[in-house]
Design a protein around this motif. Sequence first.
Motif, PDB file in Angstrom:
ATOM      1  N   TYR A 285       0.834  -1.207   0.000  1.00 20.91           N
ATOM      2  CA  TYR A 285       0.000   0.000   0.000  1.00 20.91           C
ATOM      3  C   TYR A 285       0.866   1.253   0.000  1.00 20.91           C
ATOM      4  O   TYR A 285       0.616   2.211  -0.743  1.00 20.91           O
ATOM      5  N   ALA A 286       1.888   1.254   0.855  1.00 17.63           N
ATOM      6  CA  ALA A 286       2.754   2.434   0.968  1.00 17.63           C
ATOM      7  C   ALA A 286       3.495   2.701  -0.341  1.00 17.63           C
ATOM      8  O   ALA A 286       3.631   3.854  -0.767  1.00 17.63           O
ATOM      9  N   ILE A 287       3.973   1.638  -0.993  1.00 18.53           N
ATOM     10  CA  ILE A 287       4.719   1.805  -2.240  1.00 18.53           C
ATOM     11  C   ILE A 287       3.823   2.368  -3.333  1.00 18.53           C
ATOM     12  O   ILE A 287       4.231   3.236  -4.108  1.00 18.53           O
ATOM     13  N   THR A 288       2.563   1.895  -3.404  1.00 22.48           N
ATOM     14  CA  THR A 288       1.657   2.418  -4.434  1.00 22.48           C
ATOM     15  C   THR A 288       1.338   3.890  -4.199  1.00 22.48           C
ATOM     16  O   THR A 288       0.974   4.600  -5.130  1.00 22.48           O
ATOM     17  N   ARG A 289       1.481   4.336  -2.971  1.00 23.78           N
ATOM     18  CA  ARG A 289       1.197   5.734  -2.640  1.00 23.78           C
ATOM     19  C   ARG A 289       2.471   6.575  -2.552  1.00 23.78           C
ATOM     20  O   ARG A 289       2.448   7.695  -2.035  1.00 23.78           O
ATOM     21  N   LYS A 290       3.591   5.995  -3.017  1.00 24.37           N
ATOM     22  CA  LYS A 290       4.888   6.689  -3.062  1.00 24.37           C
ATOM     23  C   LYS A 290       5.332   7.155  -1.676  1.00 24.37           C
ATOM     24  O   LYS A 290       5.870   8.249  -1.511  1.00 24.37           O
ATOM     25  N   LYS A 291       5.077   6.320  -0.674  1.00 28.45           N
ATOM     26  CA  LYS A 291       5.444   6.647   0.696  1.00 28.45           C
ATOM     27  C   LYS A 291       6.363   5.574   1.273  1.00 28.45           C
ATOM     28  O   LYS A 291       6.362   4.432   0.828  1.00 28.45           O
ATOM     29  N   ALA A 292       7.147   5.972   2.255  1.00 30.69           N
ATOM     30  CA  ALA A 292       7.920   4.995   3.021  1.00 30.69           C
ATOM     31  C   ALA A 292       6.973   4.300   3.995  1.00 30.69           C
ATOM     32  O   ALA A 292       6.116   4.940   4.608  1.00 30.69           O
ATOM     33  N   SER A 293       7.110   3.004   4.128  1.00 31.82           N
ATOM     34  CA  SER A 293       6.190   2.245   4.984  1.00 31.82           C
ATOM     35  C   SER A 293       6.693   2.213   6.420  1.00 31.82           C
ATOM     36  O   SER A 293       7.895   2.220   6.678  1.00 31.82           O
ATOM     37  N   ALA A 294       5.751   2.164   7.324  1.00 30.25           N
ATOM     38  CA  ALA A 294       6.070   2.068   8.756  1.00 30.25           C
ATOM     39  C   ALA A 294       5.365   0.844   9.325  1.00 30.25           C
ATOM     40  O   ALA A 294       4.211   0.568   8.968  1.00 30.25           O
ATOM     41  N   PRO A 295       6.033   0.083  10.187  1.00 30.53           N
ATOM     42  CA  PRO A 295       5.398  -1.110  10.765  1.00 30.53           C
ATOM     43  C   PRO A 295       4.105  -0.747  11.490  1.00 30.53           C
ATOM     44  O   PRO A 295       4.080   0.139  12.341  1.00 30.53           O
ATOM     45  N   SER A 296       3.046  -1.454  11.138  1.00 29.56           N
ATOM     46  CA  SER A 296       1.749  -1.189  11.770  1.00 29.56           C
ATOM     47  C   SER A 296       1.174  -2.446  12.419  1.00 29.56           C
ATOM     48  O   SER A 296       0.093  -2.402  12.998  1.00 29.56           O
ATOM     49  N   VAL A 297       1.898  -3.546  12.328  1.00 33.81           N
ATOM     50  CA  VAL A 297       1.425  -4.826  12.863  1.00 33.81           C
ATOM     51  C   VAL A 297       2.309  -5.222  14.034  1.00 33.81           C
ATOM     52  O   VAL A 297       3.540  -5.172  13.957  1.00 33.81           O
TER      53      VAL A 297
END
Length: 742
Positions: A285-297
């Motif tokens: 999801y983060a990559i499709t939105r051009k964002k760096a991902s953060a652990p959410s789990v």
Amino acid sequence: MHYALDIRTFLFSHYFYTGVRIAIGVVGLTMLVYNVADMQTTMTVFLGALCTSLMDLPSPLRHKFNEMLAGVLLCTVVMLVISLCAPVPWLVSAMMVLVSFFASMMVVYGKKTMPLQFAALMVMTLSMENQVPIADAFLHAGLFLGGGLGYLAYSMVVSWFLRRRIKQQVLAEALFELARYLRIKADFYDVRHDLASQFNQLVRQQIVVADKLQASRDLILRDLHTKQDGLLVQVHLSMLELYEQVLSTHADYTFLRNHFGSDDVMIFLRDLANKAAEDIESIAYAITRKKASAPSVNYKAELRAIQYEMQQMQEAEPKPGSEEALTVLRVTYNKIRDISELIGQLHQATHNPVDPLPILPGSDMTPFLTQQKFKFNMLLVNLRWQSPIFRFAIRVALAVTTGLWISSHLPYMAHSYWIVLTIVIILKPNFSATKQRMADRLIGTVIGCLITALILRFVHNPMGLLAVLFAASVAAPAFTYVKYRYTAIAASVQILMLLNLLLPAGHQGVVSERLIDTVIGVVIATAFSYLLPAWEYRDLPKLLRNVLKASQRYLTASRDMLEGKVKDDFFYRVCRKGFMDSLAALVSALVRMMDEPVTKHRAVKELNRFIVQNYLVAAHIAALRLMLRRHQENMPQGPVNKLIEDTYLEASEQLAEAQRILAPKSKKREGAVTVSPQAPQDKALSAKIELVGPVTPEPVPAEASSWSGWGTLQRRANLLNQDLREIVAQTTAIDDILRRQD
């Protein structure tokens, strides 16, 4: 469900972006020309842009340019030839049959040429009634060429500006499919799911994952210029490491279910795997939105619960087999925990732009990338009766001939080309794809015509109709590879809306004629799908041999890597890719065979078992690699290498035996004795085994018995050879069935 069918992901997927790009280019160019030219000129330019857009797929820019330019030039030639022949009915019919045949022969170059084949057939069909003087024929061909080149220029400019965005979307798609793969594995810990059906589902999803990983390689590992490109390479490589870790998590699920089926620990394992899948999806999801991902789990609850359960089992009174079961459970727990750690590294990879070249595993990525190879000799080699593509081309040519003959006897002629268009859309090289297209095309056209009739009944504002046309132009290409039925609906709406906008007084009756033509085309395509068919079972021996040969190479490469004979894992990765590709081809053939008539099914149960066992071999090899990495400290290299060598020697003999079983049997004359020649590598292997003789159990060296990974290594080595023996047994059964029913 396909991830792109979820509205949250669809709007950020390359499918939607492709649909919007094509719609803006085709509709925009059409409306622009319509403001300065007549309707006939507009329709010709529209057709040129539309046919070129069929080749507008996510691919490297150089490949995209070559493919689209080939489409423009080929379709222009087809349009010119058909337009020149159109005034002479028998000549245009003969030329259409020839074009249908040679366009269908282009499929020999692989699935990348399928859109090109369809584009050629579509422009042929839409030009069949273009009866104009010779000078006008050249003019129309020039307008078509202009429309195609105009769209080509537009698409290349847009694709260049969005090149990194497309890379991100394709990479995210691979992550979504990997997450789905992990969710399927999670259900192995749930006793409510049947193991056999889960294995079949898992193997099929693995093929999808392998296909998406290849698409990601083709884009991510090319055109590396900036640190943002390096970031995507870093994420891609981390994803491959995660994929191998997920592959290695295979355990003896029957054994685990027998011992812990009713215990909470199995539910905790399932939930832990599902959380890992959810975590991977969050990265996508983060990559499709051009964002760096953060652990959410957060995995802590399940990890602590499993640790507590294992501690309780260890303190409980021992039962028969409980110690071994606890060991298997602990290994499984460690692997899933490692998956969560690798996902954390994947999160981190999305944060740090780096130079791309230093992080690549080798200087030459060519073995991992899809190459464009269009040799004329390949076309000539397939001009023979035994070639499935040759038979497919004949099938299409005969079906088109029948469609032309029927359309010439209909009481209306204005839109009779729709019969031929329906035929070329439905008929595919294999029966399975043709069967699916039949239902989708018929249902989609019916729904599309009904939707169009309702819209034309209640919407009269030109801007409103133009909005509907644009939406249909977005949906038609967007769902081609996701849900073709939606594409069929959108394509019908698109054509009918365009006719209504460009020729408001001439669209009456088109809807009903379109329905009749579609039904006739479907009936013809259905009938000819049984003519000169290429049933899948005929290719099974070749596909099985390819899997066994690729498995042999994979085993050899993994042995050399595990024993430390090579400095890196580059060749191992190449061989692993080759093995997965060969297994994917076999699975695809089996899936297609299941869509064929029941009388054409061969050894379905045995093939499923063969595929599953080969999947398990790949899982064991991946597990061995990761296990040696985990227990590297104080590892006794000598005893470990000897165990690996002995294990792989037996494994190679099993694969050689399976290949001998499937070797083509030469027909022997009466009274003659034939001896199948043995391949050089098989001779060397047999000689080596004869020198070694039967392997007798040896006492475990003290340094090995004290090493923490010795028991796990032995267990995994035994499982590897056990599965290979099962492969030999299934190969024998498959060979017997194919020879008996041939």
